[in-house]
Design a protein around this motif. Structure first.
Motif, PDB file in Angstrom:
ATOM      1  N   PRO A  91       0.784  -1.237   0.000  1.00  0.00           N
ATOM      2  CA  PRO A  91       0.000   0.000   0.000  1.00  0.00           C
ATOM      3  C   PRO A  91       0.814   1.284   0.000  1.00  0.00           C
ATOM      4  N   ASP A  92       2.069   1.232   0.417  1.00  0.00           N
ATOM      5  CA  ASP A  92       2.883   2.450   0.465  1.00  0.00           C
ATOM      6  C   ASP A  92       4.362   2.077   0.381  1.00  0.00           C
ATOM      7  N   ARG A  93       5.202   3.106   0.272  1.00  0.00           N
ATOM      8  CA  ARG A  93       6.631   2.864   0.051  1.00  0.00           C
ATOM      9  C   ARG A  93       7.290   2.176   1.235  1.00  0.00           C
ATOM     10  N   ILE A  94       6.884   2.517   2.451  1.00  0.00           N
ATOM     11  CA  ILE A  94       7.487   1.881   3.615  1.00  0.00           C
ATOM     12  C   ILE A  94       7.178   0.387   3.631  1.00  0.00           C
ATOM     13  N   GLU A  95       5.965   0.024   3.236  1.00  0.00           N
ATOM     14  CA  GLU A  95       5.623  -1.398   3.168  1.00  0.00           C
ATOM     15  C   GLU A  95       6.380  -2.075   2.033  1.00  0.00           C
ATOM     16  N   VAL A  96       6.621  -1.341   0.952  1.00  0.00           N
ATOM     17  CA  VAL A  96       7.464  -1.874  -0.127  1.00  0.00           C
ATOM     18  C   VAL A  96       8.850  -2.207   0.418  1.00  0.00           C
ATOM     19  N   GLU A  97       9.404  -1.296   1.216  1.00  0.00           N
ATOM     20  CA  GLU A  97      10.723  -1.543   1.793  1.00  0.00           C
ATOM     21  C   GLU A  97      10.691  -2.762   2.711  1.00  0.00           C
ATOM     22  N   ARG A  98       9.689  -2.841   3.547  1.00  0.00           N
ATOM     23  CA  ARG A  98       9.580  -3.967   4.475  1.00  0.00           C
ATOM     24  C   ARG A  98       9.515  -5.297   3.714  1.00  0.00           C
ATOM     25  N   ARG A  99       8.619  -5.385   2.738  1.00  0.00           N
ATOM     26  CA  ARG A  99       8.463  -6.629   1.991  1.00  0.00           C
ATOM     27  C   ARG A  99       9.686  -6.926   1.127  1.00  0.00           C
ATOM     28  N   GLY A 100      10.228  -5.882   0.512  1.00  0.00           N
ATOM     29  CA  GLY A 100      11.381  -6.074  -0.360  1.00  0.00           C
ATOM     30  C   GLY A 100      12.601  -6.552   0.396  1.00  0.00           C
ATOM     31  N   PHE A 101      12.861  -5.942   1.545  1.00  0.00           N
ATOM     32  CA  PHE A 101      14.001  -6.376   2.351  1.00  0.00           C
ATOM     33  C   PHE A 101      13.788  -7.786   2.884  1.00  0.00           C
ATOM     34  N   ARG A 102      12.568  -8.100   3.276  1.00  0.00           N
ATOM     35  CA  ARG A 102      12.285  -9.452   3.772  1.00  0.00           C
ATOM     36  C   ARG A 102      12.603 -10.476   2.675  1.00  0.00           C
ATOM     37  N   ALA A 103      12.169 -10.182   1.447  1.00  0.00           N
ATOM     38  CA  ALA A 103      12.431 -11.094   0.331  1.00  0.00           C
ATOM     39  C   ALA A 103      13.924 -11.184   0.041  1.00  0.00           C
ATOM     40  N   PHE A 104      14.617 -10.058   0.136  1.00  0.00           N
ATOM     41  CA  PHE A 104      16.058 -10.039  -0.115  1.00  0.00           C
ATOM     42  C   PHE A 104      16.796 -10.922   0.884  1.00  0.00           C
ATOM     43  N   PHE A 105      16.502 -10.756   2.165  1.00  0.00           N
ATOM     44  CA  PHE A 105      17.203 -11.542   3.185  1.00  0.00           C
ATOM     45  C   PHE A 105      16.861 -13.028   3.082  1.00  0.00           C
ATOM     46  N   THR A 106      15.636 -13.329   2.714  1.00  0.00           N
ATOM     47  CA  THR A 106      15.249 -14.732   2.523  1.00  0.00           C
ATOM     48  C   THR A 106      16.035 -15.345   1.362  1.00  0.00           C
ATOM     49  N   PHE A 107      16.184 -14.582   0.288  1.00  0.00           N
ATOM     50  CA  PHE A 107      16.931 -15.054  -0.877  1.00  0.00           C
ATOM     51  C   PHE A 107      18.396 -15.287  -0.510  1.00  0.00           C
ATOM     52  N   VAL A 108      18.989 -14.329   0.199  1.00  0.00           N
ATOM     53  CA  VAL A 108      20.399 -14.464   0.579  1.00  0.00           C
ATOM     54  C   VAL A 108      20.607 -15.670   1.490  1.00  0.00           C
ATOM     55  N   ALA A 109      19.679 -15.903   2.417  1.00  0.00           N
ATOM     56  CA  ALA A 109      19.800 -17.043   3.323  1.00  0.00           C
ATOM     57  C   ALA A 109      19.800 -18.362   2.558  1.00  0.00           C
ATOM     58  N   ARG A 110      19.085 -18.406   1.425  1.00  0.00           N
ATOM     59  CA  ARG A 110      19.048 -19.620   0.606  1.00  0.00           C
ATOM     60  C   ARG A 110      20.225 -19.717  -0.358  1.00  0.00           C
ATOM     61  N   HIS A 111      20.834 -18.582  -0.652  1.00  0.00           N
ATOM     62  CA  HIS A 111      21.903 -18.533  -1.658  1.00  0.00           C
ATOM     63  C   HIS A 111      23.097 -17.756  -1.103  1.00  0.00           C
ATOM     64  N   ARG A 112      23.677 -18.251  -0.034  1.00  0.00           N
ATOM     65  CA  ARG A 112      24.767 -17.519   0.618  1.00  0.00           C
ATOM     66  C   ARG A 112      25.994 -17.342  -0.278  1.00  0.00           C
ATOM     67  N   HIS A 170      22.956  -4.811   2.102  1.00  0.00           N
ATOM     68  CA  HIS A 170      24.179  -5.562   1.825  1.00  0.00           C
ATOM     69  C   HIS A 170      24.911  -5.914   3.117  1.00  0.00           C
ATOM     70  N   PHE A 171      25.124  -4.920   3.983  1.00  0.00           N
ATOM     71  CA  PHE A 171      25.926  -5.171   5.178  1.00  0.00           C
ATOM     72  C   PHE A 171      25.135  -5.838   6.295  1.00  0.00           C
ATOM     73  N   ILE A 172      23.838  -5.605   6.365  1.00  0.00           N
ATOM     74  CA  ILE A 172      23.030  -6.363   7.328  1.00  0.00           C
ATOM     75  C   ILE A 172      23.090  -7.854   6.981  1.00  0.00           C
ATOM     76  N   ALA A 173      22.978  -8.173   5.697  1.00  0.00           N
ATOM     77  CA  ALA A 173      23.042  -9.573   5.280  1.00  0.00           C
ATOM     78  C   ALA A 173      24.424 -10.164   5.554  1.00  0.00           C
ATOM     79  N   LEU A 174      25.471  -9.407   5.283  1.00  0.00           N
ATOM     80  CA  LEU A 174      26.816  -9.895   5.570  1.00  0.00           C
ATOM     81  C   LEU A 174      26.968 -10.228   7.054  1.00  0.00           C
ATOM     82  N   ARG A 175      26.573  -9.277   7.897  1.00  0.00           N
ATOM     83  CA  ARG A 175      26.801  -9.441   9.339  1.00  0.00           C
ATOM     84  C   ARG A 175      26.007 -10.601   9.932  1.00  0.00           C
ATOM     85  N   TRP A 176      24.740 -10.752   9.542  1.00  0.00           N
ATOM     86  CA  TRP A 176      23.908 -11.736  10.223  1.00  0.00           C
ATOM     87  C   TRP A 176      23.624 -13.012   9.427  1.00  0.00           C
ATOM     88  N   LEU A 177      23.932 -13.015   8.125  1.00  0.00           N
ATOM     89  CA  LEU A 177      23.648 -14.201   7.324  1.00  0.00           C
ATOM     90  C   LEU A 177      24.886 -14.840   6.698  1.00  0.00           C
TER      91      LEU A 177
END
Length: 214
Positions: A91-112, A170-177
């Motif tokens: 519905p809005d840009r902040i929700e786009v960021e929330r969903r987009g980042f969630r998808a990004f981190f999920t992808f990285v966790a599967r493809h380290r 990029h760096f959140i994923a590096l540090r925690w994933l």
């Protein structure tokens, strides 16, 4: 890309079976390049893990360099596709960021392995490396510009903000994933800690908000 046969485009399959074989080879290449690096990786190891003959490999790719470049492109396409699906209907840009980042981190966790592959591409296949980030940034810039034009987020330089947000992810994923746990911490590298995710989203939300406290 370099000159000669290395610059030739990968051969594209015309049947579902051919596409499935190509997918197997690319998936095996992701494992091999991610584990061994470009220079230690070999076509024979890629085909062994894919369960195909070397002759079959050359039906789809001209060389090791060709499949490496195609793999970087493929990783970017799959990542962007998953993020597009995730943000659809937000519905809005902040929700786009929330969903987009969630998808990004999920992808990285599967493809380290993508981190080592993409970073090595800066030296091995610089055009593929720059295209990887440029294509991610293009969609980001468009979405941010639209939200700025709508007045739902602050009017800033959309390209600067796009790369800022990409850097955060990029760096959140590096540090925690990607990186090993620090100081003996018990960290579940299968997913980003929820407290980290929420702290990041709150920071981004406050930074993008069109309503700045006086």
């Amino acid at each position: 890309m370099s000159k000669g046969n290395e610059t030739e485009n990968p051969l594209m399959p015309v049947t579902a079976r051919g596409e499935a074989t190509r997918r197997k080879i690319l998936d095996a290449a992701e494992e091999v390049f991610g584990e061994l690096g470009y220079y230690e990786a070999s076509i024979s190891e890629i085909t062994r893990r894919a369960g195909v003959a070397q002759g079959t490999y050359y039906i789809y790719f001209h060389s090791k360099r060709t499949i490496f470049e195609e793999l970087v492109t493929d990783i970017g396409e799959r990542l962007r596709a998953e993020m597009r699906v995730a943000i659809a209907g937000a519905p809005d840009r902040i929700e786009v960021e929330r969903r987009g980042f969630r998808a990004f981190f999920t992808f990285v966790a599967r493809h380290r392995r993508i981190y080592s592959i993409v970073q090595e591409a800066e030296r091995v296949a610089p055009e593929a490396f720059y295209a990887y980030y440029h294509k991610i940034s293009q969609g980001y810039v468009r979405g941010l510009q639209e939200a700025m034009d709508d007045g739902t987020i602050r009017k800033l330089d959309p390209e600067a903000i796009a790369y800022t947000l990409m850097g955060i992810g990029h760096f959140i994923a590096l540090r925690w994933l990607i990186w090993p746990p620090q100081g003996g911490q018990k960290v579940n590298n299968d997913e980003l800690p929820e407290s980290v995710f929420e702290s990041m989203i709150e920071f981004i939300s406050n930074g993008l908000s069109a309503h700045i406290p006086s």
